[in-house]
Design an enzyme around this catalytic site. Structure first.
Site, PDB file in Angstrom:
ATOM      1  N   ARG A  86       0.849  -1.191   0.000  1.00  0.00           N
ATOM      2  CA  ARG A  86       0.000   0.000   0.000  1.00  0.00           C
ATOM      3  C   ARG A  86       0.884   1.240   0.000  1.00  0.00           C
ATOM      4  NH1 ARG A  86      -5.061  -1.299  -1.593  1.00  0.00           N
ATOM      5  NH2 ARG A  86      -6.057  -2.787  -0.209  1.00  0.00           N
ATOM      6  N   HIS A  92      -1.245   1.073  -9.887  1.00  0.00           N
ATOM      7  CA  HIS A  92      -1.941   0.088  -9.028  1.00  0.00           C
ATOM      8  C   HIS A  92      -2.527  -1.057  -9.872  1.00  0.00           C
ATOM      9  CE1 HIS A  92      -3.995  -0.366  -4.853  1.00  0.00           C
ATOM     10  NE2 HIS A  92      -3.810  -1.546  -5.423  1.00  0.00           N
TER      11      HIS A  92
END
Lengths: 295, 295
Positions: free
Chosen positions: B210, B258
Protein backbone atom coordinates in the site's frame (compact mmCIF):
# COMPACT_ATOMS: atom_id res chain seq x y z
CA UNK A 1 50.14 -30.50 -27.09
CA UNK A 2 49.88 -27.11 -28.72
CA UNK A 3 46.46 -25.55 -28.98
CA UNK A 4 46.12 -22.27 -30.87
CA UNK A 5 43.75 -19.68 -29.39
CA UNK A 6 42.68 -17.34 -32.17
CA UNK A 7 40.70 -14.23 -31.35
CA UNK A 8 40.17 -10.59 -32.18
CA UNK A 9 38.75 -9.85 -28.71
CA UNK A 10 40.17 -6.83 -26.88
CA UNK A 11 43.39 -7.60 -25.03
CA UNK A 12 41.86 -7.84 -21.54
CA UNK A 13 39.16 -10.25 -22.71
CA UNK A 14 41.70 -12.33 -24.62
CA UNK A 15 43.84 -12.60 -21.49
CA UNK A 16 40.87 -13.75 -19.40
CA UNK A 17 40.13 -16.45 -21.97
CA UNK A 18 43.73 -17.53 -22.11
CA UNK A 19 43.95 -17.85 -18.33
CA UNK A 20 40.68 -19.81 -18.20
CA UNK A 21 41.73 -22.14 -21.02
CA UNK A 22 45.12 -22.76 -19.44
CA UNK A 23 43.45 -23.57 -16.12
CA UNK A 24 41.05 -26.01 -17.79
CA UNK A 25 43.72 -27.64 -20.01
CA UNK A 26 46.79 -27.70 -17.74
CA UNK A 27 48.68 -30.38 -19.75
CA UNK A 28 48.45 -28.45 -23.01
CA UNK A 29 50.36 -25.51 -24.36
CA UNK A 30 47.77 -22.85 -25.19
CA UNK A 31 49.31 -20.32 -27.58
CA UNK A 32 47.67 -17.02 -28.39
CA UNK A 33 47.80 -16.63 -32.15
CA UNK A 34 49.01 -18.72 -35.09
CA UNK A 35 51.00 -21.71 -33.77
CA UNK A 36 52.12 -23.51 -36.94
CA UNK A 37 52.16 -26.98 -35.37
CA UNK A 38 48.76 -26.70 -33.70
CA UNK A 39 46.37 -29.56 -34.42
CA UNK A 40 43.67 -28.00 -32.30
CA UNK A 41 42.31 -24.46 -32.29
CA UNK A 42 39.97 -22.68 -29.91
CA UNK A 43 38.44 -19.65 -31.60
CA UNK A 44 36.56 -16.54 -30.45
CA UNK A 45 36.05 -14.29 -33.47
CA UNK A 46 39.32 -15.20 -35.23
CA UNK A 47 40.58 -13.07 -38.10
CA UNK A 48 39.17 -14.41 -41.39
CA UNK A 49 41.71 -16.62 -43.09
CA UNK A 50 43.69 -17.40 -39.93
CA UNK A 51 42.39 -20.95 -39.56
CA UNK A 52 43.52 -21.71 -43.09
CA UNK A 53 47.09 -20.92 -42.00
CA UNK A 54 47.27 -23.91 -39.62
CA UNK A 55 48.31 -26.86 -41.83
CA UNK A 56 48.01 -29.58 -39.16
CA UNK A 57 44.55 -28.52 -37.93
CA UNK A 58 42.27 -31.44 -37.05
CA UNK A 59 39.63 -29.87 -34.75
CA UNK A 60 38.24 -26.37 -34.25
CA UNK A 61 36.33 -25.56 -31.07
CA UNK A 62 34.33 -22.33 -31.02
CA UNK A 63 34.34 -20.50 -27.71
CA UNK A 64 30.87 -19.22 -28.57
CA UNK A 65 27.53 -20.85 -29.26
CA UNK A 66 27.01 -19.07 -32.60
CA UNK A 67 29.25 -20.03 -35.52
CA UNK A 68 27.72 -17.85 -38.24
CA UNK A 69 30.79 -15.61 -38.17
CA UNK A 70 33.16 -18.57 -38.61
CA UNK A 71 31.14 -20.10 -41.43
CA UNK A 72 31.17 -16.74 -43.15
CA UNK A 73 34.96 -17.03 -43.59
CA UNK A 74 35.48 -18.17 -47.20
CA UNK A 75 38.89 -19.57 -46.24
CA UNK A 76 37.54 -21.70 -43.37
CA UNK A 77 38.97 -25.22 -43.80
CA UNK A 78 35.58 -26.88 -44.11
CA UNK A 79 36.96 -30.42 -43.99
CA UNK A 80 38.14 -29.86 -40.39
CA UNK A 81 35.67 -30.83 -37.66
CA UNK A 82 34.15 -27.74 -36.06
CA UNK A 83 32.23 -27.68 -32.75
CA UNK A 84 30.21 -24.82 -31.31
CA UNK A 85 30.10 -24.21 -27.58
CA UNK A 86 27.39 -26.05 -25.70
CA UNK A 87 27.21 -24.51 -22.24
CA UNK A 88 24.15 -25.05 -20.05
CA UNK A 89 24.86 -21.72 -18.33
CA UNK A 90 24.22 -19.98 -21.67
CA UNK A 91 20.83 -21.66 -22.00
CA UNK A 92 19.99 -20.70 -18.41
CA UNK A 93 20.95 -17.07 -19.00
CA UNK A 94 19.05 -16.99 -22.29
CA UNK A 95 15.90 -18.46 -20.74
CA UNK A 96 16.10 -15.88 -17.97
CA UNK A 97 16.47 -13.02 -20.48
CA UNK A 98 13.57 -14.32 -22.55
CA UNK A 99 11.42 -14.66 -19.42
CA UNK A 100 12.29 -11.10 -18.37
CA UNK A 101 11.42 -9.62 -21.78
CA UNK A 102 8.24 -11.68 -22.20
CA UNK A 103 7.00 -10.75 -18.73
CA UNK A 104 7.76 -7.07 -19.36
CA UNK A 105 5.76 -7.14 -22.61
CA UNK A 106 2.99 -9.28 -21.06
CA UNK A 107 2.59 -6.79 -18.20
CA UNK A 108 2.78 -3.86 -20.65
CA UNK A 109 5.90 -2.23 -19.27
CA UNK A 110 6.56 -0.22 -22.46
CA UNK A 111 3.05 1.29 -22.37
CA UNK A 112 3.28 2.11 -18.66
CA UNK A 113 6.72 3.67 -19.23
CA UNK A 114 5.24 5.85 -21.96
CA UNK A 115 2.38 6.82 -19.61
CA UNK A 116 4.88 7.67 -16.88
CA UNK A 117 6.71 10.13 -19.12
CA UNK A 118 3.42 12.03 -19.41
CA UNK A 119 2.23 11.52 -15.80
CA UNK A 120 -0.73 9.50 -17.07
CA UNK A 121 -2.44 7.21 -14.52
CA UNK A 122 -4.40 4.67 -16.54
CA UNK A 123 -4.93 0.97 -15.86
CA UNK A 124 -4.60 -1.02 -19.09
CA UNK A 125 -6.49 -4.26 -19.77
CA UNK A 126 -4.46 -7.24 -18.59
CA UNK A 127 -4.95 -10.85 -19.64
CA UNK A 128 -3.52 -13.72 -17.57
CA UNK A 129 -0.34 -15.45 -18.70
CA UNK A 130 -2.43 -18.56 -19.38
CA UNK A 131 -4.09 -16.66 -22.24
CA UNK A 132 -0.85 -15.27 -23.69
CA UNK A 133 0.64 -17.31 -26.52
CA UNK A 134 4.41 -17.14 -26.92
CA UNK A 135 5.90 -18.40 -30.19
CA UNK A 136 9.55 -19.41 -30.19
CA UNK A 137 11.53 -19.53 -33.43
CA UNK A 138 14.12 -22.19 -32.74
CA UNK A 139 14.22 -25.59 -31.13
CA UNK A 140 17.77 -25.88 -29.84
CA UNK A 141 18.96 -25.98 -26.25
CA UNK A 142 18.31 -22.25 -25.74
CA UNK A 143 14.78 -22.42 -27.11
CA UNK A 144 13.98 -25.50 -25.05
CA UNK A 145 15.27 -23.92 -21.85
CA UNK A 146 13.27 -20.76 -22.62
CA UNK A 147 10.10 -22.75 -23.33
CA UNK A 148 10.42 -24.63 -20.04
CA UNK A 149 10.81 -21.43 -18.04
CA UNK A 150 7.96 -19.63 -19.84
CA UNK A 151 5.70 -22.60 -19.11
CA UNK A 152 6.61 -22.39 -15.42
CA UNK A 153 5.45 -18.78 -15.56
CA UNK A 154 2.10 -19.95 -16.89
CA UNK A 155 2.43 -18.88 -20.54
CA UNK A 156 1.21 -20.90 -23.51
CA UNK A 157 4.29 -21.72 -25.56
CA UNK A 158 4.81 -23.12 -29.02
CA UNK A 159 8.06 -23.53 -30.93
CA UNK A 160 9.05 -23.83 -34.53
CA UNK A 161 12.13 -24.98 -36.38
CA UNK A 162 12.85 -26.19 -39.91
CA UNK A 163 12.03 -29.73 -38.86
CA UNK A 164 9.33 -28.96 -36.34
CA UNK A 165 5.94 -27.32 -36.72
CA UNK A 166 4.34 -24.89 -39.14
CA UNK A 167 5.76 -21.37 -39.24
CA UNK A 168 2.54 -19.77 -40.49
CA UNK A 169 0.49 -21.27 -37.67
CA UNK A 170 3.02 -20.17 -35.09
CA UNK A 171 3.17 -16.60 -36.41
CA UNK A 172 -0.61 -16.24 -36.70
CA UNK A 173 -1.22 -17.58 -33.20
CA UNK A 174 1.40 -15.78 -31.15
CA UNK A 175 1.12 -12.59 -29.11
CA UNK A 176 4.89 -12.45 -28.70
CA UNK A 177 7.39 -14.01 -31.12
CA UNK A 178 10.88 -14.76 -29.79
CA UNK A 179 13.71 -15.47 -32.22
CA UNK A 180 16.28 -17.97 -30.94
CA UNK A 181 17.35 -19.44 -34.29
CA UNK A 182 20.93 -19.94 -35.41
CA UNK A 183 21.86 -17.57 -38.24
CA UNK A 184 22.10 -19.51 -41.48
CA UNK A 185 21.45 -18.85 -45.16
CA UNK A 186 17.88 -20.13 -44.53
CA UNK A 187 17.15 -17.98 -41.47
CA UNK A 188 18.87 -14.77 -42.60
CA UNK A 189 16.26 -11.99 -42.68
CA UNK A 190 13.49 -14.21 -41.29
CA UNK A 191 12.28 -11.29 -39.18
CA UNK A 192 11.15 -9.31 -42.19
CA UNK A 193 8.10 -7.87 -43.89
CA UNK A 194 6.50 -11.19 -44.84
CA UNK A 195 6.87 -12.62 -41.34
CA UNK A 196 5.56 -9.46 -39.67
CA UNK A 197 2.53 -9.46 -42.00
CA UNK A 198 1.64 -13.02 -40.94
CA UNK A 199 1.73 -12.11 -37.24
CA UNK A 200 -1.26 -10.95 -35.17
CA UNK A 201 -1.79 -7.21 -35.51
CA UNK A 202 -0.14 -5.57 -32.50
CA UNK A 203 2.06 -8.56 -31.66
CA UNK A 204 5.53 -8.01 -30.22
CA UNK A 205 8.93 -9.32 -31.28
CA UNK A 206 11.99 -10.28 -29.25
CA UNK A 207 15.24 -10.89 -31.14
CA UNK A 208 17.90 -12.65 -29.09
CA UNK A 209 19.27 -14.56 -32.11
CA UNK A 210 21.49 -12.57 -34.42
CA UNK A 211 21.25 -9.16 -36.01
CA UNK A 212 21.22 -10.81 -39.44
CA UNK A 213 17.83 -12.38 -38.68
CA UNK A 214 16.18 -8.97 -38.72
CA UNK A 215 15.49 -6.76 -41.74
CA UNK A 216 15.83 -3.44 -39.97
CA UNK A 217 13.89 -1.33 -42.46
CA UNK A 218 11.00 -3.81 -42.38
CA UNK A 219 10.82 -3.60 -38.61
CA UNK A 220 10.69 0.19 -38.65
CA UNK A 221 7.84 -0.03 -41.16
CA UNK A 222 5.94 -2.65 -39.13
CA UNK A 223 6.30 -0.57 -35.95
CA UNK A 224 5.17 2.57 -37.74
CA UNK A 225 2.01 0.87 -39.01
CA UNK A 226 1.27 -0.70 -35.61
CA UNK A 227 1.39 -4.23 -37.07
CA UNK A 228 4.18 -4.80 -34.53
CA UNK A 229 3.62 -3.01 -31.21
CA UNK A 230 7.08 -3.33 -29.70
CA UNK A 231 10.45 -4.94 -30.40
CA UNK A 232 13.08 -5.99 -27.87
CA UNK A 233 16.42 -6.28 -29.66
CA UNK A 234 19.54 -7.71 -28.07
CA UNK A 235 21.48 -8.22 -31.32
CA UNK A 236 22.13 -6.05 -34.38
CA UNK A 237 23.52 -6.19 -37.87
CA UNK A 238 26.34 -3.91 -36.70
CA UNK A 239 27.54 -4.19 -33.10
CA UNK A 240 28.03 -1.99 -31.18
CA UNK A 241 24.89 -0.37 -32.62
CA UNK A 242 26.11 2.95 -34.11
CA UNK A 243 25.14 6.00 -32.04
CA UNK A 244 23.35 7.49 -35.04
CA UNK A 245 21.11 4.44 -35.56
CA UNK A 246 17.35 5.24 -35.42
CA UNK A 247 16.64 2.23 -33.13
CA UNK A 248 18.14 4.04 -30.14
CA UNK A 249 15.49 6.73 -30.03
CA UNK A 250 12.44 4.68 -31.07
CA UNK A 251 10.13 4.31 -28.04
CA UNK A 252 8.73 1.13 -29.60
CA UNK A 253 12.18 -0.51 -29.51
CA UNK A 254 14.08 -1.70 -26.46
CA UNK A 255 17.79 -1.74 -27.30
CA UNK A 256 20.06 -4.07 -25.34
CA UNK A 257 23.83 -4.38 -25.94
CA UNK A 258 23.98 -8.14 -26.70
CA UNK A 259 23.62 -9.26 -23.08
CA UNK A 260 20.97 -12.01 -23.20
CA UNK A 261 23.57 -14.75 -22.68
CA UNK A 262 27.16 -13.84 -22.02
CA UNK A 263 29.75 -16.58 -22.31
CA UNK A 264 31.73 -17.00 -19.10
CA UNK A 265 35.33 -17.95 -19.99
CA UNK A 266 35.75 -20.13 -16.88
CA UNK A 267 32.57 -22.16 -17.37
CA UNK A 268 33.08 -22.30 -21.15
CA UNK A 269 36.73 -23.42 -20.84
CA UNK A 270 35.67 -26.39 -18.74
CA UNK A 271 33.16 -27.41 -21.43
CA UNK A 272 35.81 -26.85 -24.12
CA UNK A 273 38.37 -28.99 -22.27
CA UNK A 274 35.82 -31.80 -21.94
CA UNK A 275 35.03 -31.59 -25.64
CA UNK A 276 38.72 -31.65 -26.60
CA UNK A 277 39.11 -34.75 -24.42
CA UNK A 278 36.20 -36.34 -26.34
CA UNK A 279 37.86 -35.48 -29.66
CA UNK A 280 41.15 -36.98 -28.56
CA UNK A 281 39.46 -40.14 -27.31
CA UNK A 282 37.74 -40.56 -30.68
CA UNK A 283 34.34 -40.05 -29.04
CA UNK A 284 31.55 -37.95 -30.61
CA UNK A 285 32.10 -34.29 -29.78
CA UNK A 286 29.36 -32.03 -28.44
CA UNK A 287 27.98 -29.33 -30.74
CA UNK A 288 29.49 -30.67 -33.97
CA UNK A 289 28.58 -28.17 -36.68
CA UNK A 290 27.13 -29.20 -40.01
CA UNK A 291 28.56 -26.63 -42.45
CA UNK A 292 25.66 -27.34 -44.81
CA UNK A 293 22.98 -26.74 -42.17
CA UNK A 294 24.98 -23.77 -40.96
CA UNK A 295 24.88 -24.61 -37.23
CA UNK B 1 -32.27 -12.36 1.36
CA UNK B 2 -31.18 -8.77 0.95
CA UNK B 3 -27.47 -8.10 0.56
CA UNK B 4 -26.32 -4.48 0.44
CA UNK B 5 -23.54 -3.66 -2.02
CA UNK B 6 -21.80 -0.49 -0.85
CA UNK B 7 -19.24 1.19 -3.06
CA UNK B 8 -17.87 4.49 -4.24
CA UNK B 9 -16.54 2.95 -7.46
CA UNK B 10 -17.36 4.76 -10.71
CA UNK B 11 -20.78 3.85 -12.09
CA UNK B 12 -19.54 1.45 -14.79
CA UNK B 13 -17.38 -0.48 -12.35
CA UNK B 14 -20.20 -0.63 -9.81
CA UNK B 15 -22.53 -2.07 -12.45
CA UNK B 16 -20.01 -4.75 -13.43
CA UNK B 17 -19.72 -5.76 -9.76
CA UNK B 18 -23.48 -5.78 -9.32
CA UNK B 19 -23.96 -8.02 -12.34
CA UNK B 20 -21.22 -10.40 -11.19
CA UNK B 21 -22.59 -10.57 -7.63
CA UNK B 22 -26.13 -11.19 -8.88
CA UNK B 23 -24.87 -13.98 -11.14
CA UNK B 24 -22.97 -15.59 -8.26
CA UNK B 25 -25.81 -15.16 -5.70
CA UNK B 26 -28.95 -15.78 -7.79
CA UNK B 27 -31.24 -16.49 -4.80
CA UNK B 28 -30.40 -13.23 -3.07
CA UNK B 29 -31.54 -9.68 -3.62
CA UNK B 30 -28.39 -7.62 -4.17
CA UNK B 31 -29.21 -3.96 -3.59
CA UNK B 32 -26.81 -1.18 -4.57
CA UNK B 33 -26.65 1.18 -1.59
CA UNK B 34 -28.11 1.31 1.92
CA UNK B 35 -30.77 -1.41 2.25
CA UNK B 36 -32.08 -0.95 5.82
CA UNK B 37 -33.00 -4.62 6.34
CA UNK B 38 -29.68 -6.00 4.99
CA UNK B 39 -27.96 -8.50 7.29
CA UNK B 40 -25.10 -8.94 4.86
CA UNK B 41 -23.02 -6.34 3.07
CA UNK B 42 -20.47 -6.65 0.27
CA UNK B 43 -18.22 -3.60 0.20
CA UNK B 44 -15.78 -2.07 -2.28
CA UNK B 45 -14.61 1.27 -0.89
CA UNK B 46 -17.89 2.16 0.85
CA UNK B 47 -18.46 5.70 2.07
CA UNK B 48 -17.18 6.04 5.65
CA UNK B 49 -20.07 5.69 8.10
CA UNK B 50 -22.35 3.81 5.70
CA UNK B 51 -21.88 0.41 7.34
CA UNK B 52 -22.96 1.95 10.67
CA UNK B 53 -26.30 2.76 9.07
CA UNK B 54 -27.29 -0.90 8.62
CA UNK B 55 -28.82 -1.92 11.98
CA UNK B 56 -29.27 -5.64 11.19
CA UNK B 57 -25.75 -6.15 9.82
CA UNK B 58 -24.22 -9.52 10.80
CA UNK B 59 -21.46 -10.03 8.21
CA UNK B 60 -19.35 -7.75 6.03
CA UNK B 61 -17.50 -9.19 3.04
CA UNK B 62 -14.85 -6.99 1.43
CA UNK B 63 -14.64 -7.25 -2.36
CA UNK B 64 -10.93 -6.50 -2.06
CA UNK B 65 -8.00 -8.21 -0.40
CA UNK B 66 -6.90 -5.10 1.53
CA UNK B 67 -9.12 -3.84 4.36
CA UNK B 68 -6.99 -0.93 5.62
CA UNK B 69 -9.48 1.54 4.14
CA UNK B 70 -12.42 -0.14 5.92
CA UNK B 71 -10.62 -0.34 9.25
CA UNK B 72 -9.83 3.36 8.94
CA UNK B 73 -13.55 4.17 9.18
CA UNK B 74 -14.09 5.28 12.80
CA UNK B 75 -17.78 4.36 12.50
CA UNK B 76 -17.10 0.80 11.30
CA UNK B 77 -19.26 -1.57 13.43
CA UNK B 78 -16.29 -3.48 14.78
CA UNK B 79 -18.45 -6.14 16.49
CA UNK B 80 -19.66 -7.34 13.07
CA UNK B 81 -17.63 -10.13 11.46
CA UNK B 82 -15.56 -8.79 8.55
CA UNK B 83 -13.87 -10.91 5.88
CA UNK B 84 -11.37 -9.77 3.28
CA UNK B 85 -11.34 -11.29 -0.20
CA UNK B 86 -9.19 -14.37 -0.63
CA UNK B 87 -8.90 -15.00 -4.36
CA UNK B 88 -6.16 -17.26 -5.72
CA UNK B 89 -6.25 -15.31 -8.99
CA UNK B 90 -5.05 -12.25 -7.06
CA UNK B 91 -2.10 -14.17 -5.66
CA UNK B 92 -1.30 -15.47 -9.16
CA UNK B 93 -1.39 -11.98 -10.64
CA UNK B 94 0.66 -10.58 -7.78
CA UNK B 95 3.31 -13.28 -8.11
CA UNK B 96 3.51 -12.58 -11.84
CA UNK B 97 3.92 -8.84 -11.24
CA UNK B 98 6.60 -9.43 -8.61
CA UNK B 99 8.43 -11.83 -10.96
CA UNK B 100 8.28 -9.27 -13.78
CA UNK B 101 9.66 -6.45 -11.61
CA UNK B 102 12.34 -8.61 -9.96
CA UNK B 103 13.53 -9.96 -13.32
CA UNK B 104 13.63 -6.43 -14.78
CA UNK B 105 15.76 -5.22 -11.87
CA UNK B 106 17.90 -8.38 -11.88
CA UNK B 107 18.65 -7.95 -15.60
CA UNK B 108 19.29 -4.21 -15.08
CA UNK B 109 16.49 -2.92 -17.30
CA UNK B 110 16.49 0.55 -15.69
CA UNK B 111 20.22 0.97 -16.35
CA UNK B 112 19.95 -0.26 -19.94
CA UNK B 113 16.97 2.07 -20.50
CA UNK B 114 19.06 4.97 -19.25
CA UNK B 115 21.89 3.93 -21.57
CA UNK B 116 19.46 3.71 -24.50
CA UNK B 117 18.37 7.33 -24.01
CA UNK B 118 22.01 8.32 -24.56
CA UNK B 119 22.82 5.73 -27.28
CA UNK B 120 25.35 4.10 -24.96
CA UNK B 121 26.36 0.51 -25.79
CA UNK B 122 27.82 -0.95 -22.61
CA UNK B 123 27.50 -4.45 -21.20
CA UNK B 124 26.98 -4.31 -17.44
CA UNK B 125 28.14 -7.01 -15.02
CA UNK B 126 25.43 -9.65 -14.58
CA UNK B 127 25.21 -12.16 -11.74
CA UNK B 128 23.08 -15.29 -12.06
CA UNK B 129 19.65 -15.43 -10.39
CA UNK B 130 21.06 -18.06 -8.04
CA UNK B 131 23.28 -15.35 -6.51
CA UNK B 132 20.50 -12.74 -6.24
CA UNK B 133 18.79 -12.59 -2.84
CA UNK B 134 15.18 -11.42 -2.84
CA UNK B 135 13.66 -10.40 0.51
CA UNK B 136 9.88 -10.44 0.81
CA UNK B 137 8.13 -8.40 3.48
CA UNK B 138 4.97 -10.38 4.14
CA UNK B 139 4.05 -13.99 4.57
CA UNK B 140 0.43 -14.14 3.39
CA UNK B 141 -0.95 -15.87 0.34
CA UNK B 142 0.45 -13.22 -2.03
CA UNK B 143 3.95 -13.40 -0.54
CA UNK B 144 3.92 -17.20 -0.59
CA UNK B 145 2.81 -17.31 -4.25
CA UNK B 146 5.50 -14.75 -5.13
CA UNK B 147 8.19 -16.69 -3.27
CA UNK B 148 7.26 -19.90 -5.09
CA UNK B 149 7.46 -18.25 -8.50
CA UNK B 150 10.74 -16.46 -7.74
CA UNK B 151 12.24 -19.76 -6.64
CA UNK B 152 11.17 -21.35 -9.93
CA UNK B 153 13.10 -18.55 -11.66
CA UNK B 154 16.19 -19.55 -9.68
CA UNK B 155 16.33 -16.66 -7.19
CA UNK B 156 17.27 -17.02 -3.53
CA UNK B 157 14.21 -15.93 -1.56
CA UNK B 158 13.61 -15.12 2.08
CA UNK B 159 10.48 -13.75 3.70
CA UNK B 160 9.67 -11.87 6.85
CA UNK B 161 6.52 -11.17 8.82
CA UNK B 162 5.78 -10.11 12.39
CA UNK B 163 5.76 -13.76 13.45
CA UNK B 164 8.40 -15.06 11.09
CA UNK B 165 12.07 -14.23 10.77
CA UNK B 166 14.32 -11.32 11.62
CA UNK B 167 13.71 -8.07 9.74
CA UNK B 168 17.27 -6.79 10.18
CA UNK B 169 18.77 -9.96 8.70
CA UNK B 170 16.38 -9.88 5.77
CA UNK B 171 17.10 -6.23 4.98
CA UNK B 172 20.87 -6.60 5.30
CA UNK B 173 20.96 -9.68 3.07
CA UNK B 174 18.66 -8.72 0.22
CA UNK B 175 19.51 -7.24 -3.16
CA UNK B 176 15.84 -6.54 -3.85
CA UNK B 177 13.22 -5.99 -1.12
CA UNK B 178 9.57 -6.55 -2.08
CA UNK B 179 6.80 -5.23 0.17
CA UNK B 180 3.68 -7.41 0.25
CA UNK B 181 2.53 -6.60 3.78
CA UNK B 182 -1.00 -5.65 4.78
CA UNK B 183 -1.22 -2.01 5.86
CA UNK B 184 -1.68 -1.82 9.62
CA UNK B 185 -0.67 0.53 12.41
CA UNK B 186 2.49 -1.62 12.80
CA UNK B 187 3.48 -1.64 9.12
CA UNK B 188 2.59 1.96 8.26
CA UNK B 189 5.74 3.71 7.02
CA UNK B 190 7.86 0.55 7.20
CA UNK B 191 9.56 1.57 3.94
CA UNK B 192 11.26 4.54 5.53
CA UNK B 193 14.65 5.96 6.40
CA UNK B 194 15.55 3.40 9.06
CA UNK B 195 14.66 0.45 6.83
CA UNK B 196 16.52 1.88 3.84
CA UNK B 197 19.61 2.45 5.99
CA UNK B 198 19.64 -1.22 7.03
CA UNK B 199 19.52 -2.43 3.42
CA UNK B 200 22.55 -3.21 1.25
CA UNK B 201 23.93 -0.07 -0.43
CA UNK B 202 22.46 0.05 -3.93
CA UNK B 203 19.63 -2.40 -3.22
CA UNK B 204 16.28 -1.95 -4.94
CA UNK B 205 12.74 -1.73 -3.56
CA UNK B 206 9.43 -2.93 -4.97
CA UNK B 207 6.25 -1.72 -3.26
CA UNK B 208 3.15 -3.67 -4.23
CA UNK B 209 1.59 -3.35 -0.76
CA UNK B 210 0.00 0.00 0.00
CA UNK B 211 1.08 3.57 -0.46
CA UNK B 212 0.96 4.03 3.33
CA UNK B 213 3.87 1.61 3.75
CA UNK B 214 6.22 4.09 2.09
CA UNK B 215 7.57 7.34 3.51
CA UNK B 216 7.84 9.20 0.23
CA UNK B 217 10.36 11.82 1.34
CA UNK B 218 12.63 9.13 2.79
CA UNK B 219 12.60 7.26 -0.52
CA UNK B 220 13.56 10.37 -2.46
CA UNK B 221 16.45 10.91 -0.03
CA UNK B 222 17.60 7.26 -0.26
CA UNK B 223 17.50 7.35 -4.07
CA UNK B 224 19.40 10.65 -4.15
CA UNK B 225 22.18 9.23 -1.97
CA UNK B 226 22.35 5.99 -3.97
CA UNK B 227 21.55 3.89 -0.89
CA UNK B 228 18.55 2.68 -2.91
CA UNK B 229 19.29 2.27 -6.62
CA UNK B 230 15.74 1.94 -7.96
CA UNK B 231 12.16 1.74 -6.73
CA UNK B 232 9.22 0.10 -8.49
CA UNK B 233 6.02 1.55 -7.03
CA UNK B 234 2.56 0.19 -7.81
CA UNK B 235 0.76 1.93 -4.92
CA UNK B 236 0.79 5.45 -3.52
CA UNK B 237 -0.38 7.50 -0.56
CA UNK B 238 -2.72 9.36 -2.95
CA UNK B 239 -4.16 7.48 -5.93
CA UNK B 240 -4.27 8.38 -8.74
CA UNK B 241 -0.79 9.79 -8.19
CA UNK B 242 -1.15 13.55 -8.75
CA UNK B 243 0.33 14.76 -12.05
CA UNK B 244 2.59 17.19 -10.19
CA UNK B 245 4.14 14.47 -8.01
CA UNK B 246 7.96 14.25 -8.28
CA UNK B 247 7.85 10.42 -8.58
CA UNK B 248 6.59 10.63 -12.18
CA UNK B 249 9.77 12.20 -13.52
CA UNK B 250 12.35 10.42 -11.37
CA UNK B 251 14.34 8.01 -13.59
CA UNK B 252 15.11 5.92 -10.49
CA UNK B 253 11.39 5.28 -9.93
CA UNK B 254 9.09 3.10 -12.01
CA UNK B 255 5.51 4.31 -11.51
CA UNK B 256 2.66 1.85 -12.09
CA UNK B 257 -1.04 2.74 -11.66
CA UNK B 258 -1.94 0.09 -9.03
CA UNK B 259 -2.06 -2.83 -11.47
CA UNK B 260 -0.06 -5.57 -9.75
CA UNK B 261 -3.21 -7.55 -8.91
CA UNK B 262 -6.56 -6.37 -10.19
CA UNK B 263 -9.66 -7.91 -8.66
CA UNK B 264 -11.84 -9.54 -11.31
CA UNK B 265 -15.51 -9.06 -10.30
CA UNK B 266 -16.57 -12.42 -11.79
CA UNK B 267 -13.89 -14.50 -10.09
CA UNK B 268 -14.21 -12.49 -6.87
CA UNK B 269 -18.02 -12.80 -6.76
CA UNK B 270 -17.76 -16.56 -6.89
CA UNK B 271 -15.38 -16.52 -3.92
CA UNK B 272 -17.67 -14.07 -2.12
CA UNK B 273 -20.74 -16.25 -2.72
CA UNK B 274 -18.91 -19.27 -1.34
CA UNK B 275 -17.86 -17.29 1.74
CA UNK B 276 -21.40 -16.03 2.33
CA UNK B 277 -22.61 -19.65 2.11
CA UNK B 278 -20.03 -20.55 4.77
CA UNK B 279 -21.23 -17.73 7.00
CA UNK B 280 -24.85 -18.83 6.65
CA UNK B 281 -23.96 -22.43 7.39
CA UNK B 282 -22.16 -21.35 10.55
CA UNK B 283 -18.83 -22.53 9.15
CA UNK B 284 -15.57 -20.60 9.56
CA UNK B 285 -15.35 -17.93 6.88
CA UNK B 286 -12.28 -17.40 4.73
CA UNK B 287 -10.21 -14.26 5.33
CA UNK B 288 -11.79 -13.30 8.67
CA UNK B 289 -10.20 -10.00 9.70
CA UNK B 290 -8.81 -9.39 13.14
CA UNK B 291 -9.48 -5.68 13.74
CA UNK B 292 -6.68 -5.63 16.33
CA UNK B 293 -4.08 -7.12 13.97
CA UNK B 294 -5.47 -4.92 11.22
CA UNK B 295 -5.77 -7.61 8.52
Amino acid sequence: MTIAFLTRLPNDDAKRWLAALRAALPSDDIVLGLAPDAELAVVAAPAPGDLAKLPKLAFIQSAWAGVDGLLGDPLLPRQVALARLIDPSLATQMAEAVAAHVLALHRQSPAYRAQQTQAIWRQLPQIPASERQIGLLGFGEMARASAALLEKLGFKVSAWSRSHGDLGDLLAGSDIVVNLLPLTAQTQGILGRETFARMKPGAAVINVGRGGHLVEADLIEALASGQISHAVLDVFETEPLPASHPFWSDPAITVLPHVAAITDPVSASQRIAANIARFRAGEPVEGLVSPDAGY
